[in-house]
Design a protein around this motif. Structure first.
Motif: not given
Length: 333
Positions: A245-249, A278-286
């Protein structure tokens, strides 16, 4: 300072043009010093050397040296030492992460197996220290030994935190410090040492390299979510797949709903994106601006690095180091 894709290409050429002849000597030194009595070690070193690395760490050492004088044979040797150490860390990292690719090609552990690769990594570390020992400098040896211990500490800390969702910003910064920033700091400080700069100048350049390294790792963590495999040379979303789990997340999770946290936990547990795309995780980040906040943090480190450079007189080497801060912060791979 030039920006945008064209600007970045130009700054890359400008930096390389300053040290291109020096870098050729480093490559020769690396090839000579990575020849072992066991063929597999030499083959792994040469395979990684020819696998498209940016040589950013030896370049930073050489440019730092050029702030004061032209690189001596000792500076060339030290640049080869840091590249040997970096290569050893890549070999070991890929084994620990069970990585299948490195810069778009099969990783050493895939081609030679874990047992041979880990021993080759060990050999490269020892060879780096053997070269440094010839210089008969306790200052250099102390710096390199401390550096290696910190990087190993970073790997152990990362292993302890694999699969955990409760990683804090401070935890993430500690890992970036030990795994990446300390090596960048050592490179720029070694350049100053090789140039016989004053102790205060060595300290400032070491601090510059540390801030540059922190920014470099932050951008690496961002690219893991935003780049494409064809550009990155490895699968995107790989950090989370590997349990990191890195800083963006971390930033995104601070405001995430229980449902979003549950999705992240599923990927951490399963080690894949089959149940949660992966798209769902990217959506959370956005949605929670994790990438944006991490990018702001990276620019804070490069801004600090540029401030430190103001200590030195204007010259082509200082201009190149300024350009490097833009290159690190705005790169796409």
């Amino acid at each position: 300072m030039a920006t945008g894709k064209l600007g970045l290409a130009l700054t890359t050429r400008e930096i390389l043009s300053l040290v291109s002849k020096d870098l050729e000597k480093v490559e020769q030194e690396f090839r000579l010093e990575s020849v072992a009595s066991v063929d597999a070690v030499s083959q792994i070193a040469q395979y990684l050397q020819g696998n498209g690395g940016k040589r950013l760490r030896p370049i930073m050492l050489l440019v730092s040296c050029r702030l004061f004088r032209e690189p001596s044979p000792e500076a060339i040797r030290l640049a080869a030492v840091v590249e040997l150490i970096h290569t050893a860390t890549l070999v070991h990292d890929d084994i620990i992460d069970d990585a299948k690719t490195r810069r778009g090609k099969p990783s050493a552990n895939v081609l030679w197996g874990n047992h041979t690769s880990v021993l080759a990594g060990d050999w490269l570390y020892m060879q780096a220290f053997q070269i440094a020992l010839r210089m008969r400098s306790f200052e250099v040896l102390d710096l390199l030994i401390t550096l290696t211990q910190q990087m190993v500490d970073g790997e152990l800390l990362q292993l302890e935190r694999i699969g955990r969702i409760d990683i804090t910003e401070a935890d993430s910064m500690e890992l970036m410090d030990r795994k990446t920033a300390t090596l960048f700091s050592a490179c720029t400080k070694l350049g100053a040492i090789a140039a016989e700069a004053t102790e205060s100048e060595q300290t400032v350049l070491g601090d510059f390299g540390w801030n540059l390294g922190m920014a470099f790792q932050l951008v690496d963590d961002i690219l893991d979510f935003t780049s494409r495999e064809s550009i990155l040379g490895k699968p995107v979303g790989n950090d989370l797949r590997e349990g990191k789990v890195t800083l963006p997340l971390i930033y995104a999770l601070q405001d995430a709903s229980p449902g979003d946290r549950a999705k992240v936990e599923i990927v951490l547990k399963e080690g894949n994106y089959e149940k949660v795309a992966f798209g769902e995780i990217r959506g959370i980040l956005d949605k929670h601006h994790g990438i944006e906040r991490a990018r702001v943090r990276a620019h804070e480190f490069t801004a600090k690095a540029r401030t430190l450079l103001q200590t030195f007189n204007e010259c082509p080497a200082r201009t190149a180091l300024f350009a490097a801060t833009d290159l690190v912060a705005d790169r796409d791979r």
